[in-house]
Design a protein around this motif. Structure first.
Motif: not given
Length: 330
Positions: A39-52, A213-217, A233-234, A238-245
């Protein structure tokens, strides 16, 4: 362990509502769902990949959706759920009688639930750290724990028995949410350390990946089986998504650098977190084509993890001293 009652928090959150059209349908060619959302660990991890890149952007002026006067205001009143004597607490979900999350007393996160005016730590077998991230209407709980070797695994707890959730023997798994019918969603890393979402249904595991995508949770699921989460994304955003039908939709809070969707209720309202380029977290609600920014007054950050069917919201805030507090808003 017995603790104090939920106490009032003398702060009010302002909800800034913004019209937008953030959902963009994507191809379902790569979609994979079952038959039958820290959850937050995944969020923080992905955000750390483009810190610069984030630091570079944060030094520049950036537009603010609220500052652009495209908002109207609504007020929530919040109350705290803080584990007794803990430096920090976080709440990730709640049903009619029980709130679940984590607390930190000795620099190690531990799972807890608050029920019948009492706080209870949850001793996950073999764990050195843990948290509960989801609970359904029948009190089934899901969460994650770290073992003594540093492997993170998901778990399901039904009140008596723990079931380990570990897709393909992954060294990193987080179980995030559970529906009333017992379907569990989360994220895991494969052998090449690539992050995927998953659906766990009666022991069967299905992998889900946002297209291209590069990563999904996967972070949240409702009774209709609609799933929300995050993807990278490439361009590393980091963006959110909805998967419906069987169709994926991208969710991006207007003008935000990063967005993640955390929870979805049965009416399709979505709760989550976004950051502008300054990297300060804000909560949001997306419902019926309208975005709402949610910030608790006096907090340095606000993070929402769930919106419930009765309209209440669940999350965590950080105060001026750097301590986190679980909050429930109405």
């Amino acid at each position: 362990m017995t603790g104090k009652l939920i106490q009032s928090l003398a702060v009010l959150g302002l909800v800034m509502v913004l019209q937008a059209d953030p959902l963009v349908a994507q191809s379902t060619a790569q979609a994979s769902t079952s038959g039958s959302h820290r959850l937050l660990s995944i969020w923080d991890s992905l955000n750390s990949t483009n810190t610069q890149a984030s630091v570079k952007r944060s030094a520049e002026p950036h537009p603010d959706a609220v500052a652009m006067k495209l908002a109207r205001v609504k007020t929530y009143q919040f109350r705290t759920v803080d584990y007794p004597a803990a430096f920090s607490s976080a709440i990730f979900d709640v049903n009619k009688a029980t709130a679940v999350g984590l607390f930190d007393i000795t620099n190690q996160n531990m799972a807890f639930y608050f029920q019948q005016n009492s706080y209870h730590s949850l001793n996950v077998p073999g764990s050195v750290a843990s948290f509960i991230s989801g609970i359904n209407s029948t009190d089934q709980m899901v969460g994650s724990f770290d073992d003594s070797t540093g492997v993170r695994q998901g778990f399901l707890y039904d009140g008596t028995t723990f079931t380990i959730i570990n897709p393909n023997g992954s060294a990193f798994t987080e179980a995030e949410d559970i529906s009333d019918s017992g379907v569990i969603v989360g994220g895991y890393a494969d052998g090449s350390n690539n992050l995927h979402g998953f659906v766990y249904d009666g022991g069967a595991i299905t992998t889900i990946d946002y297209p291209d995508s590069i990563a999904t949770s996967a972070n949240g699921i409702n009774s209709q089986g609609e799933i929300v989460g995050l993807y990278q994304a490439s361009d590393n955003a980091v963006r959110g998504f909805l998967l419906s039908n069987g169709v994926y939709y991208s969710i991006a809070f207007p003008l935000a650098a990063n967005t993640t969707a955390q929870g979805i209720n049965d009416a399709g309202a979505i709760a989550g977190i976004f950051r502008y380029a300054d990297k300060i977290e804000h909560g949001f609600i997306y419902s019926r084509g309208v975005f709402s920014q949610v910030d608790v007054a006096g907090a340095t950050s606000t993070e929402l993890s769930r919106i419930k069917n009765n309209g209440s919201i669940v999350g965590s805030v950080t105060d001026a001293h750097g301590a986190a507090h679980g909050v429930i808003g109405r």
